[in-house]
Scaffold this active site. Structure first.
Site, mmCIF file in Angstrom:
data_model
loop_
_atom_site.group_PDB
_atom_site.id
_atom_site.type_symbol
_atom_site.label_atom_id
_atom_site.label_comp_id
_atom_site.label_asym_id
_atom_site.label_seq_id
_atom_site.Cartn_x
_atom_site.Cartn_y
_atom_site.Cartn_z
ATOM 1 N N GLY A 111 -2.518 12.627 7.581
ATOM 2 C CA GLY A 111 -3.750 11.895 7.859
ATOM 3 C C GLY A 111 -3.959 10.775 6.857
ATOM 4 O O GLY A 111 -3.010 10.337 6.191
ATOM 5 N N ARG A 136 0.847 -1.206 0.000
ATOM 6 C CA ARG A 136 0.000 0.000 0.000
ATOM 7 C C ARG A 136 0.884 1.260 0.000
ATOM 8 O O ARG A 136 1.863 1.367 0.736
ATOM 9 C CB ARG A 136 -0.891 -0.007 1.236
HETATM 10 N N1 GLY Z 1 -0.675 10.315 4.980
HETATM 11 C C1 GLY Z 1 0.077 9.172 5.027
HETATM 12 C C2 GLY Z 1 -0.536 7.976 4.548
HETATM 13 O O1 GLY Z 1 -1.748 7.833 4.539
HETATM 14 O O2 GLY Z 1 0.172 7.066 4.184
#
Ligand code: GLY
Length: 319
Positions: A232, A208
């Site tokens: 976030g 991911r």
């Molecule tokens: N803002 C970092 C992430 O969702 O990977």
């Protein structure tokens, strides 16, 4: 440089509008470059950047130096060394950087390298590409002198082992009041740069990648307008191309605060589960105005200008 009086009046005006629940449109600060602003309570990172800016150094060097601080901090569980791993126990890192010429470099799904921000900078400066990912990013880093390291600390391993007992796949809001680090800096020549670095969502699926290495999502800088960065839950930011959206809203005439609020409202609108997650956005424009807004309470940011550092709570959507 900003005077103490300007600084105090700005802070008081900010406090007043926050109490009244208004956009921070009454506080229109004068340009006060250099400055550095970063997501969350990040004093040491800002100080590292300020050490460069205060000597008339380049904003690009300042944002890189700032991002390297949390990357090397084993206590920071959302960035670099000590970052919480994916669900299989691998620490995988995302980072990007942009300079005043609109050049960009990025790494995603990078493992074993403590300073992904510096690899991203080298991608920008040494390759014809913008983004390198996974094994290719690692090979590039190793070929350019970065050391292969184990980034999983005893403490992050223990946290992962505890998580595995239930394996609940749910983002933690304002994780330890800290998350992805985004940094924006403007140097004495009024040049903007930005950096963004993270270990991403804790216990994510292997492979991911979030918003942080995506130019325009986690970070965007346009020297004619200003810059923005996000922290976030990356999936929400990516769907709105959050940082680019904020810069474009500023281009249309919105203040940084108005632009951050509009961007968060758009994200909320297309995210039915917004109550259970957090996104925070930070922006600065060429007039030296800054803004910050988040979906829910708890997002703060650190601003350094005139040698003074202030940590402020951002206004938020879920009142
Ligand atoms: N803002 C970092 C992430 O969702 O990977």
């Amino acid at each position: 440089m900003i005077s103490r009086r300007d600084w105090l009046s700005r802070s008081l005006a900010g406090a007043l509008v926050t109490r009244l629940g208004l956009s921070e449109t009454v506080a229109q600060p004068k340009p006060s470059f250099p400055l550095i602003i970063s997501t969350w309570n990040n004093r040491r990172a800002n100080e590292a950047g300020w050490a460069i800016l205060s000597k008339k150094g380049r904003s690009l060097d300042a944002v890189e130096a700032a991002a390297r601080v949390p990357e090397a901090d084993p206590k920071d569980t959302s960035v670099g060394y000590g970052g919480l791993p994916d669900r299989d126990g691998n620490v995988t890192l995302d980072a990007c950087i942009m300079d005043e010429q609109g050049r960009a470099g990025s790494v995603s799904f990078l493992q074993h390298i403590m300073h992904p921000i510096s690899v991203a900078r080298q991608v920008m400066e040494k390759t014809p590409h913008v983004m390198l990912s996974g094994e290719g990013a690692l090979q590039f880093a190793l070929a350019n002198g970065f050391k292969k390291e184990n980034l999983l600390t005893d403490s992050s391993r223990k946290a992962w082992e505890d998580w595995k007992k239930e394996s609940k796949y749910k983002p933690v809001v304002n994780i330890e009041r800290h998350d992805t680090i985004g940094v924006l800096a403007v140097d004495a020549n009024s040049n903007f740069s930005g950096a963004c670095t993270t270990s991403g969502l804790a216990y994510k699926m292997h492979g991911r990648v979030g918003d942080s290495p995506i130019i325009g999502a986690g970070l965007f800088v346009d020297n004619e307008i200003g810059g923005a960065c996000a922290t976030g839950l990356g999936e929400v930011v990516m769907r709105a191309l959050g940082a680019f959206l904020v810069v474009e809203l500023m281009r249309q005439g919105k203040t940084p605060q108005q632009a951050c609020e509009e961007a968060i409202r758009r994200m909320v609108k297309k995210t039915p589960e917004y109550r259970d997650l957090q996104v925070g956005i930070l922006a600065v424009n060429r007039a030296g105005q800054y803004g910050a807004y988040s979906i829910q309470k708890g997002f703060n940011y650190t601003l350094t200008t005139g040698g003074e550092t202030l940590v402020r709570e951002a206004d938020f959507f879920m009142k």
